[in-house]
Design a protein around this motif. Structure first.
Motif, short mmCIF file in Angstrom:
data_model
loop_
_atom_site.label_atom_id
_atom_site.label_comp_id
_atom_site.label_asym_id
_atom_site.label_seq_id
_atom_site.Cartn_x
_atom_site.Cartn_y
_atom_site.Cartn_z
N ARG A 82 37.77 8.86 51.31
CA ARG A 82 36.57 8.06 51.73
C ARG A 82 36.59 7.87 53.45
NH1 ARG A 82 38.31 3.17 53.76
NH2 ARG A 82 40.07 2.35 53.01
N HIS A 83 35.47 7.86 53.71
CA HIS A 83 35.06 7.74 55.23
C HIS A 83 35.53 6.15 55.51
CE1 HIS A 83 33.14 7.56 59.18
NE2 HIS A 83 33.06 8.97 59.26
N ASP A 84 36.08 5.83 56.68
CA ASP A 84 36.42 4.70 57.07
C ASP A 84 35.28 3.56 57.42
OD1 ASP A 84 39.27 4.31 56.77
OD2 ASP A 84 39.70 4.48 58.93
N SER A 85 34.17 4.02 57.67
CA SER A 85 33.10 3.11 58.21
C SER A 85 31.70 3.54 57.43
CB SER A 85 32.93 3.23 59.78
OG SER A 85 32.48 4.58 60.32
N LEU A 86 31.56 4.70 57.13
CA LEU A 86 30.17 5.22 56.58
C LEU A 86 30.62 5.13 54.84
CD1 LEU A 86 29.27 8.21 58.79
CD2 LEU A 86 28.67 5.98 58.94
N LYS A 87 30.08 4.14 54.31
CA LYS A 87 30.46 3.59 52.96
C LYS A 87 29.35 3.97 51.94
CE LYS A 87 34.19 0.83 54.47
NZ LYS A 87 34.97 -0.54 54.30
N HIS B 87 38.45 9.65 61.12
CA HIS B 87 37.64 8.71 60.14
C HIS B 87 38.09 8.94 58.79
CE1 HIS B 87 35.18 7.76 63.75
NE2 HIS B 87 34.93 9.24 63.79
N TRP B 88 38.64 9.66 58.28
CA TRP B 88 39.05 9.96 56.96
C TRP B 88 40.35 9.11 56.34
CZ3 TRP B 88 34.51 11.67 55.02
CH2 TRP B 88 33.77 12.58 55.72
N HIS B 89 40.16 8.53 55.41
CA HIS B 89 41.20 7.80 54.82
C HIS B 89 41.57 8.30 53.34
CE1 HIS B 89 43.28 4.37 52.56
NE2 HIS B 89 43.54 4.02 53.77
N LYS C 247 45.83 8.41 57.26
CA LYS C 247 44.63 8.35 57.93
C LYS C 247 44.48 9.49 58.88
CE LYS C 247 41.19 5.37 60.85
NZ LYS C 247 41.22 4.13 61.27
#
Length: 204
Positions: free
Chosen positions: A92-97, A47-49, A44
């Protein structure tokens, strides 16, 4: 008794695969996708996973064949993949899905098309696989464009290693220089001692 134990350990050391347990398809997939077993790595950055799945030949065959399993076809496919290392990379983004990263970082349709084009044609050059210290570049690359139906960007990369190097090196290190998200160089280390514990796929 001590001699028998020593011989058993020696045999496992020479051929770890022969000492691996045999499992069916569901248990095999579950094992390979379990991040505690060394075939899946995560990282991580802000914000990027990032998640990377190492794909052994048996894992690839199961996803290709789905439920139409055939032992002879499996043996043939496994032979074709000898010496190859394949990975799926999920970002993926951690919160903006709602959208995949390629859409999230695009300010308008033109920037989206530019970013999409980059993933399709140029991103291949940002991957390197190190077999210990020897560098290899992707022979196979694919960006799985699902037209924003998923919150992840997915890349498939394949490297062809000479001889038995895939099984003889201590570590396989996948390096990704994420230029589009500007997160720099990220490394995912796959240890040979973990990969050698891969279960043996059995057919009922």
């Amino acid at each position: 008794m001590a001699i028998k134990v020593f011989i058993s350990v020696l045999v496992c050391g020479v051929g770890l695969q022969s000492c691996s347990r045999s499992v069916g398809k569901d248990e095999y997939v579950k094992y390979v996708e379990d991040k505690n077993n060394g075939f899946t790595k995560e990282h991580k950055i802000e914000h990027w996973h990032y998640r990377v799945q190492f794909k052994p030949a048996s894992y690839i065959y199961l996803h290709e064949a789905r439920n139409a399993l055939n032992k002879e076809q499996y043996i043939t496919r496994k032979s074709q993949l000898e010496g190859w290392c394949f990975f799926n990379i999920y970002v993926r983004h951690d919160s903006l899905k709602q959208y995949a990263p390629v859409r999230l970082i695009s300010s308008d349709i033109q920037s989206y098309n530019d970013n999409l084009s980059y993933y399709l044609t140029q991103n291949k050059h940002n991957f390197i696989l190190f077999a210990d210290t020897i560098a290899y570049y992707p022979t196979v690359y694919n960006y799985e464009n699902d037209y924003n139906l998923s919150p992840e960007d997915v890349f498939v990369v394949g490297f062809q290693l000479p001889g038995k190097l895939k099984n003889e090196c201590e570590n396989l290190i996948l390096q990704y220089d994420d230029e589009l998200l500007r997160n720099g160089i990220i490394r995912f280390v796959f240890k040979q001692k973990d990969l050698q514990k891969e279960p043996v796929l059995t057919f009922n």
